[in-house]
Design an enzyme around this catalytic site. Sequence first.
Site, PDB file in Angstrom:
ATOM      1  N   GLU A  60      -8.517   0.643  -2.830  1.00  0.00           N
ATOM      2  CA  GLU A  60      -9.493   0.380  -1.590  1.00  0.00           C
ATOM      3  C   GLU A  60     -10.459   1.646  -1.832  1.00  0.00           C
ATOM      4  OE1 GLU A  60      -7.095   0.994   1.739  1.00  0.00           O
ATOM      5  OE2 GLU A  60      -6.214  -1.031   1.631  1.00  0.00           O
ATOM      6  N   THR A 118      -8.337   3.489   8.589  1.00  0.00           N
ATOM      7  CA  THR A 118      -9.582   2.651   8.640  1.00  0.00           C
ATOM      8  C   THR A 118      -9.665   2.040  10.298  1.00  0.00           C
ATOM      9  OG1 THR A 118      -8.916   2.512   6.121  1.00  0.00           O
ATOM     10  CG2 THR A 118     -10.866   1.173   7.142  1.00  0.00           C
ATOM     11  N   HIS A 178      -3.679  -4.667   7.798  1.00  0.00           N
ATOM     12  CA  HIS A 178      -3.834  -3.227   8.679  1.00  0.00           C
ATOM     13  C   HIS A 178      -2.944  -3.446   9.794  1.00  0.00           C
ATOM     14  CE1 HIS A 178      -5.218   0.447  10.242  1.00  0.00           C
ATOM     15  NE2 HIS A 178      -5.675   0.584   9.035  1.00  0.00           N
ATOM     16  N   HIS A 190      -5.587   3.584  -1.585  1.00  0.00           N
ATOM     17  CA  HIS A 190      -6.859   4.195  -0.837  1.00  0.00           C
ATOM     18  C   HIS A 190      -7.085   5.312  -1.482  1.00  0.00           C
ATOM     19  CE1 HIS A 190      -9.468   4.307   2.858  1.00  0.00           C
ATOM     20  NE2 HIS A 190     -10.400   4.586   1.704  1.00  0.00           N
ATOM     21  N   ARG A 210      -6.913  12.811   1.091  1.00  0.00           N
ATOM     22  CA  ARG A 210      -5.849  13.231   1.818  1.00  0.00           C
ATOM     23  C   ARG A 210      -4.511  12.639   1.545  1.00  0.00           C
ATOM     24  NH1 ARG A 210      -7.202  10.020   7.374  1.00  0.00           N
ATOM     25  NH2 ARG A 210      -9.216  11.098   7.132  1.00  0.00           N
ATOM     26  N   HIS A 262       1.022   6.041   1.847  1.00  0.00           N
ATOM     27  CA  HIS A 262       1.573   7.240   2.695  1.00  0.00           C
ATOM     28  C   HIS A 262       2.866   7.912   1.907  1.00  0.00           C
ATOM     29  CE1 HIS A 262      -1.175   6.654   5.684  1.00  0.00           C
ATOM     30  NE2 HIS A 262      -1.002   5.543   5.721  1.00  0.00           N
ATOM     31  N   ARG A 277      -9.400   8.104  -0.700  1.00  0.00           N
ATOM     32  CA  ARG A 277     -10.367   8.573   0.218  1.00  0.00           C
ATOM     33  C   ARG A 277     -11.059   9.639  -0.202  1.00  0.00           C
ATOM     34  NH1 ARG A 277      -8.929   6.569   5.567  1.00  0.00           N
ATOM     35  NH2 ARG A 277     -10.588   7.885   6.475  1.00  0.00           N
ATOM     36  N   ASN A 291       0.721  -1.097   0.198  1.00  0.00           N
ATOM     37  CA  ASN A 291      -0.089  -0.095   0.013  1.00  0.00           C
ATOM     38  C   ASN A 291       0.963   1.142  -0.086  1.00  0.00           C
ATOM     39  OD1 ASN A 291      -1.279   2.279   1.116  1.00  0.00           O
ATOM     40  ND2 ASN A 291      -3.058   1.009   1.758  1.00  0.00           N
ATOM     41  N   GLU A 327     -11.071  -9.393   3.209  1.00  0.00           N
ATOM     42  CA  GLU A 327      -9.809  -9.100   3.803  1.00  0.00           C
ATOM     43  C   GLU A 327     -10.103  -8.794   5.438  1.00  0.00           C
ATOM     44  OE1 GLU A 327      -7.014  -6.234   1.947  1.00  0.00           O
ATOM     45  OE2 GLU A 327      -6.464  -5.497   3.881  1.00  0.00           O
TER      46      GLU A 327
HETATM   47  N1  PXP Z   1      -5.589  -3.157   4.093  1.00  0.00           N
HETATM   48  C1  PXP Z   1      -6.827  -2.275   4.211  1.00  0.00           C
HETATM   49  C2  PXP Z   1      -8.258  -2.446   3.496  1.00  0.00           C
HETATM   50  C3  PXP Z   1      -6.492  -0.740   4.390  1.00  0.00           C
HETATM   51  O1  PXP Z   1      -7.470   0.090   4.630  1.00  0.00           O
HETATM   52  C4  PXP Z   1      -5.115  -0.478   4.892  1.00  0.00           C
HETATM   53  C5  PXP Z   1      -4.986   1.003   5.109  1.00  0.00           C
HETATM   54  O2  PXP Z   1      -5.048   1.775   4.197  1.00  0.00           O
HETATM   55  C6  PXP Z   1      -4.338  -1.565   4.673  1.00  0.00           C
HETATM   56  C7  PXP Z   1      -4.597  -2.854   4.494  1.00  0.00           C
HETATM   57  C8  PXP Z   1      -2.771  -1.187   5.292  1.00  0.00           C
HETATM   58  O3  PXP Z   1      -2.859  -0.893   6.373  1.00  0.00           O
HETATM   59  P1  PXP Z   1      -0.985  -0.398   7.044  1.00  0.00           P
HETATM   60  O4  PXP Z   1      -0.995   1.007   6.474  1.00  0.00           O
HETATM   61  O5  PXP Z   1      -1.490  -0.141   8.772  1.00  0.00           O
HETATM   62  O6  PXP Z   1      -0.305  -1.653   6.750  1.00  0.00           O
END
Ligand code: PXP
Length: 241
Positions: free
Chosen positions: A71, A102, A191, A44, A50, A11, A46, A8, A152
């Site tokens: 996402e 999330t 997550h 994602h 952001r 960030h 949003r 992901n 998931e």
């Molecule tokens: N899976 C989903 C559905 C999420 O919303 C997120 C965060 O955007 C992640 C995985 C990844 O989480 P993290 O950034 O804490 O590794």
Amino acid sequence: MKLRLGVNIDHVATVRNARGGDNPDPVRAARLAQDAGADGITAHLREDRRHIRDKDIAALKRDLRIPLNLEMAATDEMLAIALKHRPHACCIVPEKREERTTEGGIDCITGFNRLKPIVGQLTEAGIRVSMFIEPDRKQIDAAHSLGAPVVELHTGAYANAFGEARAHILKRIVIGAEFGAGLGLEIHAGHGLTYDNVGPIAGIPHIVELNIGHFLIGEAIFVGLADTLARMRRAMEEGRR
Ligand code: PXP
């Protein structure tokens, strides 16, 4: 079964947006992750934009050879964007404006009637739909009834807990994964995963994909994305064994 790693890159966009402009580029990070062996890229979009922005989704779809997992909240706006760009997969997540990330899974029971047509339209468009849910039997059952082929399981509570509380949540994830796989669902998890806590999740045989973001991007600041992914891969493989 091989455990896939979805990276992901949200960030990277968070840092970019802190100053406006184009740097650092999340699409460049996605290409790097792809070259370093990521099995997929997750982003994602949003409602408040952001981190990831609309143009990032278009560029990711255009540039990547590996699957893109978008996402998205279950809104008409996001549905239209998904149908326009047609990512490989869409993971339906709950979204609150005030939350930092999330915070919980989507409620497939109370949201069933609202979610059903969204899952249906994405599926008709050939997009693989995943529901981001708590590892709860009733939620897994409802996600299955919605027609989503993938769930998931939210690992945030597991990642934030310690000792016995963490062991208890891990057990719920193990049972949930087994239950979901028994229904024929493909099981993903994600997550809050890090080198230190990924092992027991990777060790759950029914889970076939992990989506990890924040920790990987943070570590990449110090050692680079390729080394970070290689080390995460080793931690996942050790957990799998
Ligand atoms: N899976 C989903 C559905 C999420 O919303 C997120 C965060 O955007 C992640 C995985 C990844 O989480 P993290 O950034 O804490 O590794």
